[in-house]
Scaffold this motif. Structure first.
Motif, PDB file in Angstrom:
ATOM      1  N   LYS A  55       0.824  -1.214   0.000  1.00 37.48           N
ATOM      2  CA  LYS A  55       0.000   0.000   0.000  1.00 37.48           C
ATOM      3  C   LYS A  55       0.858   1.265   0.000  1.00 37.48           C
ATOM      4  CE  LYS A  55      -3.678   0.138  -0.202  1.00 37.48           C
ATOM      5  NZ  LYS A  55      -4.525   0.332  -1.403  1.00 37.48           N
ATOM      6  N   TYR A  56       1.952   1.276   0.753  1.00 36.93           N
ATOM      7  CA  TYR A  56       2.826   2.454   0.755  1.00 36.93           C
ATOM      8  C   TYR A  56       3.419   2.695  -0.633  1.00 36.93           C
ATOM      9  CZ  TYR A  56       2.946   3.802   5.675  1.00 36.93           C
ATOM     10  OH  TYR A  56       2.617   4.280   6.915  1.00 36.93           O
ATOM     11  N   ILE A  57       3.665   1.628  -1.376  1.00 43.51           N
ATOM     12  CA  ILE A  57       4.233   1.775  -2.717  1.00 43.51           C
ATOM     13  C   ILE A  57       3.202   2.332  -3.688  1.00 43.51           C
ATOM     14  CG2 ILE A  57       5.156   0.491  -4.690  1.00 43.51           C
ATOM     15  CD1 ILE A  57       6.387  -1.461  -2.637  1.00 43.51           C
ATOM     16  N   GLY A  94       0.828  19.459  -2.319  1.00 44.29           N
ATOM     17  CA  GLY A  94       2.171  18.973  -2.051  1.00 44.29           C
ATOM     18  C   GLY A  94       2.231  17.447  -2.111  1.00 44.29           C
ATOM     19  N   LEU A  95       3.402  16.905  -1.865  1.00 44.26           N
ATOM     20  CA  LEU A  95       3.594  15.452  -1.942  1.00 44.26           C
ATOM     21  C   LEU A  95       2.714  14.706  -0.948  1.00 44.26           C
ATOM     22  CD1 LEU A  95       5.119  13.043  -3.131  1.00 44.26           C
ATOM     23  CD2 LEU A  95       6.898  13.418  -1.394  1.00 44.26           C
ATOM     24  N   LEU A  96       2.565  15.271   0.247  1.00 38.63           N
ATOM     25  CA  LEU A  96       1.755  14.587   1.257  1.00 38.63           C
ATOM     26  C   LEU A  96       0.293  14.491   0.836  1.00 38.63           C
ATOM     27  CD1 LEU A  96       3.205  16.001   4.611  1.00 38.63           C
ATOM     28  CD2 LEU A  96       3.637  13.784   3.539  1.00 38.63           C
ATOM     29  N   GLY A  97      -0.129  15.385  -0.061  1.00 32.46           N
ATOM     30  CA  GLY A  97      -1.507  15.315  -0.525  1.00 32.46           C
ATOM     31  C   GLY A  97      -1.807  14.034  -1.274  1.00 32.46           C
ATOM     32  N   LEU A  98      -0.775  13.457  -1.893  1.00 35.23           N
ATOM     33  CA  LEU A  98      -0.977  12.188  -2.597  1.00 35.23           C
ATOM     34  C   LEU A  98      -1.156  11.026  -1.619  1.00 35.23           C
ATOM     35  CD1 LEU A  98       1.676  12.630  -5.425  1.00 35.23           C
ATOM     36  CD2 LEU A  98      -0.811  12.716  -5.657  1.00 35.23           C
ATOM     37  N   TYR A  99      -0.805  11.250  -0.360  1.00 35.57           N
ATOM     38  CA  TYR A  99      -1.017  10.231   0.674  1.00 35.57           C
ATOM     39  C   TYR A  99      -2.211  10.586   1.557  1.00 35.57           C
ATOM     40  CZ  TYR A  99       3.328   7.822  -0.406  1.00 35.57           C
ATOM     41  OH  TYR A  99       4.313   7.089  -1.045  1.00 35.57           O
ATOM     42  N   ARG A 100      -3.047  11.500   1.083  1.00 37.97           N
ATOM     43  CA  ARG A 100      -4.233  11.907   1.841  1.00 37.97           C
ATOM     44  C   ARG A 100      -5.115  10.697   2.110  1.00 37.97           C
ATOM     45  NH1 ARG A 100      -8.119  16.483  -0.629  1.00 37.97           N
ATOM     46  NH2 ARG A 100      -6.770  17.878   0.552  1.00 37.97           N
ATOM     47  N   GLY A 101      -5.456  10.489   3.386  1.00 38.77           N
ATOM     48  CA  GLY A 101      -6.364   9.422   3.759  1.00 38.77           C
ATOM     49  C   GLY A 101      -5.749   8.041   3.781  1.00 38.77           C
ATOM     50  N   ILE A 102      -4.422   7.939   3.920  1.00 39.50           N
ATOM     51  CA  ILE A 102      -3.791   6.631   3.830  1.00 39.50           C
ATOM     52  C   ILE A 102      -4.036   5.761   5.058  1.00 39.50           C
ATOM     53  CG2 ILE A 102      -1.564   7.275   4.839  1.00 39.50           C
ATOM     54  CD1 ILE A 102      -0.235   5.461   2.747  1.00 39.50           C
ATOM     55  N   ARG A 326       1.311   1.006 -11.404  1.00 33.47           N
ATOM     56  CA  ARG A 326       1.576   0.953  -9.959  1.00 33.47           C
ATOM     57  C   ARG A 326       1.517  -0.476  -9.430  1.00 33.47           C
ATOM     58  NH1 ARG A 326      -4.084   1.769  -7.100  1.00 33.47           N
ATOM     59  NH2 ARG A 326      -4.774  -0.325  -7.518  1.00 33.47           N
ATOM     60  N   SER A 327       0.767  -1.341 -10.128  1.00 32.07           N
ATOM     61  CA  SER A 327       0.605  -2.712  -9.633  1.00 32.07           C
ATOM     62  C   SER A 327       1.853  -3.555  -9.823  1.00 32.07           C
ATOM     63  CB  SER A 327      -0.569  -3.388 -10.351  1.00 32.07           C
ATOM     64  OG  SER A 327      -0.255  -3.664 -11.710  1.00 32.07           O
ATOM     65  N   VAL A 328       2.751  -3.142 -10.710  1.00 35.05           N
ATOM     66  CA  VAL A 328       3.953  -3.943 -10.978  1.00 35.05           C
ATOM     67  C   VAL A 328       4.829  -4.049  -9.728  1.00 35.05           C
ATOM     68  CG1 VAL A 328       6.081  -4.065 -12.326  1.00 35.05           C
ATOM     69  CG2 VAL A 328       3.917  -3.525 -13.458  1.00 35.05           C
ATOM     70  N   PRO A 329       5.323  -2.929  -9.153  1.00 34.84           N
ATOM     71  CA  PRO A 329       6.133  -3.068  -7.936  1.00 34.84           C
ATOM     72  C   PRO A 329       5.318  -3.496  -6.725  1.00 34.84           C
ATOM     73  CG  PRO A 329       5.757  -0.754  -8.406  1.00 34.84           C
ATOM     74  CD  PRO A 329       5.210  -1.516  -9.571  1.00 34.84           C
ATOM     75  N   SER A 330       4.083  -3.004  -6.622  1.00 33.73           N
ATOM     76  CA  SER A 330       3.276  -3.306  -5.448  1.00 33.73           C
ATOM     77  C   SER A 330       2.999  -4.798  -5.320  1.00 33.73           C
ATOM     78  CB  SER A 330       1.956  -2.525  -5.518  1.00 33.73           C
ATOM     79  OG  SER A 330       1.101  -2.913  -4.469  1.00 33.73           O
ATOM     80  N   SER A 331       2.473  -5.397  -6.375  1.00 32.28           N
ATOM     81  CA  SER A 331       2.127  -6.811  -6.321  1.00 32.28           C
ATOM     82  C   SER A 331       3.367  -7.688  -6.216  1.00 32.28           C
ATOM     83  CB  SER A 331       1.312  -7.194  -7.559  1.00 32.28           C
ATOM     84  OG  SER A 331       0.768  -8.486  -7.436  1.00 32.28           O
ATOM     85  N   ALA A 332       4.448  -7.283  -6.878  1.00 33.35           N
ATOM     86  CA  ALA A 332       5.698  -8.043  -6.773  1.00 33.35           C
ATOM     87  C   ALA A 332       6.163  -8.098  -5.319  1.00 33.35           C
ATOM     88  CB  ALA A 332       6.771  -7.407  -7.656  1.00 33.35           C
ATOM     89  N   PHE A 333       6.136  -6.953  -4.626  1.00 32.79           N
ATOM     90  CA  PHE A 333       6.575  -6.911  -3.234  1.00 32.79           C
ATOM     91  C   PHE A 333       5.618  -7.676  -2.323  1.00 32.79           C
ATOM     92  CE2 PHE A 333       9.605  -3.605  -4.361  1.00 32.79           C
ATOM     93  CZ  PHE A 333      10.641  -3.840  -3.466  1.00 32.79           C
ATOM     94  N   ILE A 334       4.321  -7.605  -2.596  1.00 33.31           N
ATOM     95  CA  ILE A 334       3.352  -8.311  -1.751  1.00 33.31           C
ATOM     96  C   ILE A 334       3.645  -9.809  -1.736  1.00 33.31           C
ATOM     97  CG2 ILE A 334       0.934  -9.049  -1.615  1.00 33.31           C
ATOM     98  CD1 ILE A 334       0.142  -6.213  -2.428  1.00 33.31           C
ATOM     99  N   PHE A 335       3.817 -10.396  -2.901  1.00 34.47           N
ATOM    100  CA  PHE A 335       4.071 -11.835  -2.961  1.00 34.47           C
ATOM    101  C   PHE A 335       5.454 -12.185  -2.430  1.00 34.47           C
ATOM    102  CE2 PHE A 335       0.517 -12.112  -6.073  1.00 34.47           C
ATOM    103  CZ  PHE A 335      -0.167 -13.170  -5.479  1.00 34.47           C
ATOM    104  N   MET A 336       6.459 -11.350  -2.725  1.00 31.00           N
ATOM    105  CA  MET A 336       7.797 -11.655  -2.215  1.00 31.00           C
ATOM    106  C   MET A 336       7.847 -11.574  -0.695  1.00 31.00           C
ATOM    107  SD  MET A 336      10.640 -10.139  -4.882  1.00 31.00           S
ATOM    108  CE  MET A 336      10.143  -8.432  -4.737  1.00 31.00           C
TER     109      MET A 336
END
Length: 348
Positions: A55-57, A94-102, A326-336
């Motif tokens: 999720k952070y990714i 700002g950058l933190l706005g992209l993490y709004r509601g995380i 976005r799913s490429v790194p996220s899903s790869a890390f989830i399974f690894m």
């Protein structure tokens, strides 16, 4: 399941008790298999950890995706594409706005992934229990796609309320053109309170049909693609074995190199996000309507018809590119992360 047996050398009683030619005396040591409870605990705990990492990714990309999907059909488009949406979000919040509601999605990611891995294992157990598969053979790819769909369907009922809150926080204002000064960020608790006050308990499952379609179909593709790619890599690796002994060692270890695990996980994420993206678009439009809005309640079929009338087929794929990316790194890390924790930190 029969307990595993291994042989443990006994410690000699004295230096003279063994000679260079006498073998060590061995006794069997019983290694207990994991119980169903411990398997479930592993799925829940390690699935939660993997979900939080993923999720952070992916979250900044998810914010852009939801804003693109939820643009009103009665107004000119606010964003011309993903890059324009990123640019406007960075300028206004700002950058933190992209993490709004995380905060709510982090809980949701932990719940989602732990639930997916838990129900997928339950699905496998059910196939054995109903005699649809034998313990003596690996499950077929068709069965693994089916158990993935079952896991997604069950998880959708947990996920819809979490995504409802997330979407309303990510898109606090859908009523007009973009401004440089947007509303103050919403918080999960006030949003939950408003939903309950205006719509009651049932309001938290607004958009459930879209989530069900996306999760059942998407998770069949998620688990199925991962297992299919893994099988292809295993066959390719085994074809390059240098000797029968090397082949036997590879089958015993039953592990792929790290880069192959990453590719298998990435293929799963791309399949999940692309195949059922239109259902997710309709769901996002339903879940970003203002709380307490007057008029008839939006339905899945009604929103589908409105979006088709406004933008045609391409409207259902707004934000699809960035979502698959976005799913490429996220899903790869989830399974690894999940497979790595199960392998190197097993719970006994």
């Amino acid at each position: 399941m029969e307990p595993a047996v291994t042989l443990k050398p006994e410690v000699p009683l004295s230096p003279a008790s063994t000679t260079a030619t006498s073998p060590l005396i061995t006794t069997p040591v019983i290694l207990k298999p994991k119980t169903a409870v411990m398997e479930a605990v592993e799925d829940i705990v390690y699935g939660s950890v993997a979900g939080v990492v993923g999720k952070y990714i992916e979250y900044p990309f998810d914010t852009v995706k939801v804003r693109l999907q939820s643009q009103p059909d009665h107004l000119p488009l606010r964003y011309t594409g993903p890059l324009d949406c990123f640019r406007q979000a960075l300028r206004s919040d700002g950058l933190l706005g992209l993490y709004r509601g995380i905060s709510a999605p982090l809980v949701g990611a932990a719940l989602e992934n732990s639930s997916l891995f838990f129900w997928e294992r339950i699905g496998r157990d059910l196939t054995y229990g109903f005699g649809l598969a034998s313990h003596d053979k690996p499950l077929s790819l068709q069965t693994l796609w089916l158990t993935g769909g079952f896991a997604g369907a069950m998880t959708s009922f947990i996920l819809t309320p979490v995504e409802l809150v997330k979407c309303k926080i990510q898109v606090p204002d859908t009523g007009g053109p973009a401004t440089h000064k947007e509303t103050a960020p919403l918080k999960p608790i006030p949003v939950i309170r408003d939903i309950f006050r205006h719509q009651g308990i049932s309001g938290f499952w607004h958009g459930q049909l879209g989530t069900l379609i996306r999760e059942a179909g998407g998770c069949a593709a998620w688990f199925g693609s991962k297992e299919t790619t893994t099988k292809l890599f295993r066959q390719w690796n085994e074809s390059k074995a240098r000797s029968p002994e090397h082949l036997a060692q590879m089958k015993a270890e039953d592990a792929l190199p790290l880069w192959q695990q990453a590719v298998a996980g990435a293929s799963a994420g791309m399949a999940y996000n692309f195949l059922f993206f239109p259902a997710d678009t309709v769901k996002s439009r339903m879940q970003t309507t203002p709380i307490g809005e007057q008029g008839p309640k939006k339905t899945f079929m009604g929103e589908t018809a409105a979006l088709w009338k406004q933008a045609g087929l391409k409207g259902f794929y707004r934000g699809c590119g960035i979502t698959v990316l976005r799913s490429v790194p996220s899903s790869a890390f989830i399974f690894m992360v999940f497979d790595g924790l199960k392998k190197y930190l097993p719970m006994q």
